[in-house]
Design an enzyme around this catalytic site. Structure first.
Site, PDB file in Angstrom:
ATOM      1  N   CYS A  83      27.644 -22.065  -0.772  1.00  0.00           N
ATOM      2  CA  CYS A  83      26.469 -22.116   0.217  1.00  0.00           C
ATOM      3  C   CYS A  83      26.490 -23.611   0.224  1.00  0.00           C
ATOM      4  O   CYS A  83      26.978 -24.412  -0.716  1.00  0.00           O
ATOM      5  CB  CYS A  83      25.248 -21.464  -0.256  1.00  0.00           C
ATOM      6  SG  CYS A  83      24.395 -22.332  -1.875  1.00  0.00           S
ATOM      7  N   ASP A 107      14.657 -27.691  -7.524  1.00  0.00           N
ATOM      8  CA  ASP A 107      13.925 -27.346  -6.160  1.00  0.00           C
ATOM      9  C   ASP A 107      13.110 -28.326  -5.717  1.00  0.00           C
ATOM     10  O   ASP A 107      12.629 -28.215  -4.429  1.00  0.00           O
ATOM     11  CB  ASP A 107      13.411 -25.901  -6.216  1.00  0.00           C
ATOM     12  CG  ASP A 107      14.495 -24.926  -6.138  1.00  0.00           C
ATOM     13  OD1 ASP A 107      15.781 -25.212  -5.875  1.00  0.00           O
ATOM     14  OD2 ASP A 107      14.097 -23.619  -6.371  1.00  0.00           O
ATOM     15  N   ARG A 144      21.406 -15.278  -0.775  1.00  0.00           N
ATOM     16  CA  ARG A 144      22.413 -15.096  -1.938  1.00  0.00           C
ATOM     17  C   ARG A 144      21.616 -14.254  -2.792  1.00  0.00           C
ATOM     18  O   ARG A 144      21.956 -13.549  -3.573  1.00  0.00           O
ATOM     19  CB  ARG A 144      22.394 -16.516  -2.629  1.00  0.00           C
ATOM     20  CG  ARG A 144      23.422 -17.440  -1.861  1.00  0.00           C
ATOM     21  CD  ARG A 144      23.684 -18.539  -2.932  1.00  0.00           C
ATOM     22  NE  ARG A 144      24.650 -17.962  -4.106  1.00  0.00           N
ATOM     23  CZ  ARG A 144      24.528 -17.726  -5.290  1.00  0.00           C
ATOM     24  NH1 ARG A 144      23.312 -17.572  -5.734  1.00  0.00           N
ATOM     25  NH2 ARG A 144      25.503 -17.351  -6.105  1.00  0.00           N
ATOM     26  N   ARG A 200      12.786 -19.781   5.459  1.00  0.00           N
ATOM     27  CA  ARG A 200      13.301 -18.894   4.361  1.00  0.00           C
ATOM     28  C   ARG A 200      11.964 -18.806   3.005  1.00  0.00           C
ATOM     29  O   ARG A 200      12.095 -18.022   2.365  1.00  0.00           O
ATOM     30  CB  ARG A 200      14.619 -19.076   3.717  1.00  0.00           C
ATOM     31  CG  ARG A 200      15.573 -18.827   4.693  1.00  0.00           C
ATOM     32  CD  ARG A 200      16.939 -19.157   3.996  1.00  0.00           C
ATOM     33  NE  ARG A 200      17.079 -18.852   2.822  1.00  0.00           N
ATOM     34  CZ  ARG A 200      17.462 -19.336   1.597  1.00  0.00           C
ATOM     35  NH1 ARG A 200      18.294 -20.564   2.112  1.00  0.00           N
ATOM     36  NH2 ARG A 200      17.326 -19.154   0.404  1.00  0.00           N
ATOM     37  N   LYS A 250       8.159 -17.310  -3.723  1.00  0.00           N
ATOM     38  CA  LYS A 250       9.440 -16.599  -3.072  1.00  0.00           C
ATOM     39  C   LYS A 250      10.348 -16.361  -4.225  1.00  0.00           C
ATOM     40  O   LYS A 250      10.724 -15.041  -4.430  1.00  0.00           O
ATOM     41  CB  LYS A 250      10.168 -17.601  -2.221  1.00  0.00           C
ATOM     42  CG  LYS A 250      11.493 -17.176  -2.174  1.00  0.00           C
ATOM     43  CD  LYS A 250      12.197 -18.316  -1.131  1.00  0.00           C
ATOM     44  CE  LYS A 250      13.252 -18.947  -1.660  1.00  0.00           C
ATOM     45  NZ  LYS A 250      14.338 -18.663  -2.329  1.00  0.00           N
ATOM     46  N   ASN A 251      10.418 -17.339  -5.116  1.00  0.00           N
ATOM     47  CA  ASN A 251      11.605 -16.932  -6.380  1.00  0.00           C
ATOM     48  C   ASN A 251      10.810 -15.893  -7.108  1.00  0.00           C
ATOM     49  O   ASN A 251      11.726 -15.753  -8.138  1.00  0.00           O
ATOM     50  CB  ASN A 251      11.872 -18.282  -7.030  1.00  0.00           C
ATOM     51  CG  ASN A 251      12.864 -19.045  -6.075  1.00  0.00           C
ATOM     52  OD1 ASN A 251      13.312 -18.548  -5.035  1.00  0.00           O
ATOM     53  ND2 ASN A 251      13.084 -20.072  -6.581  1.00  0.00           N
ATOM     54  N   ARG A 275      28.100 -21.993  -6.569  1.00  0.00           N
ATOM     55  CA  ARG A 275      27.159 -20.948  -6.997  1.00  0.00           C
ATOM     56  C   ARG A 275      27.910 -19.754  -7.305  1.00  0.00           C
ATOM     57  O   ARG A 275      27.551 -18.760  -6.412  1.00  0.00           O
ATOM     58  CB  ARG A 275      25.807 -20.923  -6.046  1.00  0.00           C
ATOM     59  CG  ARG A 275      24.923 -22.130  -5.988  1.00  0.00           C
ATOM     60  CD  ARG A 275      23.984 -21.882  -4.878  1.00  0.00           C
ATOM     61  NE  ARG A 275      22.773 -21.504  -5.564  1.00  0.00           N
ATOM     62  CZ  ARG A 275      21.625 -21.268  -4.831  1.00  0.00           C
ATOM     63  NH1 ARG A 275      21.408 -21.695  -3.818  1.00  0.00           N
ATOM     64  NH2 ARG A 275      20.540 -20.808  -5.467  1.00  0.00           N
ATOM     65  N   PRO A 276      28.622 -19.672  -8.109  1.00  0.00           N
ATOM     66  CA  PRO A 276      29.205 -18.694  -8.756  1.00  0.00           C
ATOM     67  C   PRO A 276      28.444 -17.267  -9.443  1.00  0.00           C
ATOM     68  O   PRO A 276      27.243 -17.782  -9.737  1.00  0.00           O
ATOM     69  CB  PRO A 276      30.437 -18.907  -9.868  1.00  0.00           C
ATOM     70  CG  PRO A 276      29.930 -20.005 -10.166  1.00  0.00           C
ATOM     71  CD  PRO A 276      28.968 -20.693  -9.252  1.00  0.00           C
ATOM     72  N   ILE A 277      28.759 -16.071  -9.701  1.00  0.00           N
ATOM     73  CA  ILE A 277      27.720 -15.041  -9.992  1.00  0.00           C
ATOM     74  C   ILE A 277      28.589 -14.622 -11.373  1.00  0.00           C
ATOM     75  O   ILE A 277      28.091 -13.292 -12.032  1.00  0.00           O
ATOM     76  CB  ILE A 277      27.411 -14.087  -9.201  1.00  0.00           C
ATOM     77  CG1 ILE A 277      28.370 -13.337  -8.552  1.00  0.00           C
ATOM     78  CG2 ILE A 277      26.471 -14.709  -7.910  1.00  0.00           C
ATOM     79  CD1 ILE A 277      28.218 -11.981  -8.078  1.00  0.00           C
ATOM     80  N   ASP A 278      29.520 -15.347 -11.887  1.00  0.00           N
ATOM     81  CA  ASP A 278      30.401 -14.870 -13.073  1.00  0.00           C
ATOM     82  C   ASP A 278      29.160 -14.505 -14.180  1.00  0.00           C
ATOM     83  O   ASP A 278      29.643 -13.330 -14.775  1.00  0.00           O
ATOM     84  CB  ASP A 278      31.007 -15.989 -13.677  1.00  0.00           C
ATOM     85  CG  ASP A 278      30.626 -17.105 -14.037  1.00  0.00           C
ATOM     86  OD1 ASP A 278      30.061 -17.778 -13.107  1.00  0.00           O
ATOM     87  OD2 ASP A 278      30.696 -17.782 -14.862  1.00  0.00           O
ATOM     88  N   GLN A 279      28.116 -15.235 -14.421  1.00  0.00           N
ATOM     89  CA  GLN A 279      27.524 -14.785 -15.677  1.00  0.00           C
ATOM     90  C   GLN A 279      26.745 -13.503 -15.489  1.00  0.00           C
ATOM     91  O   GLN A 279      26.598 -12.637 -16.179  1.00  0.00           O
ATOM     92  CB  GLN A 279      26.151 -15.858 -15.776  1.00  0.00           C
ATOM     93  CG  GLN A 279      26.796 -17.241 -16.114  1.00  0.00           C
ATOM     94  CD  GLN A 279      27.428 -17.276 -17.327  1.00  0.00           C
ATOM     95  OE1 GLN A 279      27.221 -16.860 -18.376  1.00  0.00           O
ATOM     96  NE2 GLN A 279      29.041 -17.707 -17.175  1.00  0.00           N
TER      97      GLN A 279
END
Ligand code: UD1
Length: 421
Positions: A120, A308, A96, A400, A22-23, A125-129
């Site tokens: 979540c 995970d 996400r 998922r 999946k990933n 889980r920010p996306i600042d990077q």
């Protein structure tokens, strides 16, 4: 909502084929947005998250189609000249990883508008990077009305050092940098096998990516990329989940297609608990021992122990002969499964990032609730080991990320069924 019912206490024995990862599939599908034309990815798992991303492509004006018959594992994606570069809230909130379209879209279309993912179950889980990195490549970023809008007529290569190691952040920037003018150097990049798989795909599309799998990745921008046909790597987390199932049930499972080089940290931990691991021509075998030994584990970015697999390994440790310490360093709130496992008789205490797991002799079946994807796998594992019946609710989390999980477990001798509603 579907439920899964497991009757515990049966040894799992036999062979199981691992599905595509999946990933790896999600970033690789997103990468196809970089080139117009008809692409084909093979070994794509049939999962809710993959279907969500394909729906997103359709909304953008691309055409995504799953093959049939012997090509059932292939997805053909046709990307036209014009794309509507927008990812709406309704889709992003369910997954996400939709944020992975941000980099390719701004590089290819000069503009992208993607709903902010928000929090979540397993942390903020920010996306600042992702955003800082795109700014470093010359994009203008505006956050408004819950959306992030990135614009750049032409991205320009640059150097960027991640403050925090981020898998999808590294992927987003690698993809964007492929169409930037000049050279981009990403430092403190993630080293996961899925990053290497994405780099291989990008290079097959005419990109020039070097160093993937190490903390420094260099990308020379190219003017255009071309369509591709490419396979997805095996899912190391699905493979790992089956290996734990063998150890937990004193079973003997050959996970066909599993790549040992992707699983080293887990295989070491399984050996530490007394399981016997053999690498065979077609995959990896795990044979469980009567006695499960305790061991300490700390999650880390690859090549460390994967977050995970933390919930699944914890189930094994919950029936070990002694106490183990599980430290979660990647996500701040990833012990949601502990309360449910406690309801099944596990003895686990949490103190901040650390869970102290005291092995008990038996788990006992109970009704439990899945809280996230990997937690749902851990509850199924616990059910396989427990005395009596376990009923797992909210299994849409499982769907998922695990392809035909119950069917695969049943073929190994598990007593498991899905009750549809
Ligand atoms: C990916 C995987 C997920 C896995 C995780 C860690 C996919 C689709 N998902 O998620 O299954 O659990 O890697 O191996 O590949 N962070 C920031 N700022 C950012 C980005 C991340 O602070 O901009 C933090 C996160 O909150 C987290 C840590 O960095 O604490 C790692 O997150 P990251 O590697 O980005 O996870 P994902 O890529 O979302």
């Amino acid at each position: 909502m579907d439920r899964i019912i497991v009757e515990g206490g049966h040894r799992l024995v036999g062979e199981v084929h691992v599905s595509g990862a999946k990933n790896a599939a999600l970033p690789m599908l997103a990468a196809l947005l970089l080139a117009r034309g008809t692409h084909c990815l093979r070994n794509v798992p049939d999962l809710a998250d993959v279907r969500t991303l394909c729906n997103l492509f359709e909304i953008m004006g691309a055409k995504a189609e799953r093959g049939s018959g012997s090509r059932a594992d292939a997805i053909t994606l046709t990307i036209g000249d014009v794309l509507e570069p927008e990812a709406p809230y309704e889709l992003v909130r369910t997954m996400r990883a939709s944020v992975l379209v941000l980099g390719p879209l701004v590089a290819r279309c000069g503009r992208a508008r993607v709903s902010l993912p928000g929090g979540c179950a397993i942390g903020a889980r920010p996306i600042d990077q992702h955003l800082k990195g795109l700014e470093r490549l010359g994009a203008t970023i505006v956050l408004e009305h819950g959306y992030v809008e990135a614009r750049a007529d032409q991205l320009i290569g640059g150097s960027f050092t991640f403050d925090v190691i981020s898998v999808t952040g590294t992927e987003n920037l690698m993809m964007a940098a492929c169409l930037a003018k000049g050279r981009t150097v990403l430092e403190n990049a993630a080293c996961e096998p899925e990053i290497v798989a994405l780099a291989n795909l990008l290079n097959a599309m005419g990109g020039r990516v070097q160093g993937a799998g190490t903390p420094v990745i260099t990308i020379e921008g190219v003017e255009a990329m071309h369509p591709v046909e490419f396979p997805i790597i095996p899912d190391r987390i699905e493979a790992g989940t089956f290996l734990v199932a063998a150890a937990l049930t004193q079973g003997d499972i050959l996970v066909k297609g599993a790549l040992p080089e992707h699983l080293e940290a887990l295989l070491q931990k399984l050996r530490d608990t007394g399981a016997s691991i053999t690498v065979e021509a077609g995959g990896v075998r795990c044979q469980g021992d009567d006695v499960i030994l305790p061991t300490d584990v700390k999650t880390l970015p690859h090549p460390g122990f994967p977050t995970d697999m933390q919930a699944q390994l914890m189930v094994l440790l919950s029936v070990a002969k002694g106490s183990s310490m599980v430290t979660e360093t990647v996500f701040e709130n990833r012990f949601m499964h502990v309360l449910e496992l406690s309801r099944m008789g596990a003895d686990i205490r949490i103190d901040g990032k650390v869970a102290l797991v005291k092995g008990v002799q038996h788990l006992s079946g109970a009704p439990v609730m899945a809280t996230d994807l990997r937690a749902s796998a851990s509850l199924i594992l616990a059910g396989l080991r427990a005395r009596g019946q376990t009923e797992i609710r909210r299994v849409y989390h499982l769907d998922r990320g695990y392809e035909r999980m119950e069917e695969k477990l049943r073929a190994l001798g598990a007593h498991i069924e899905r009750v549809k509603r």
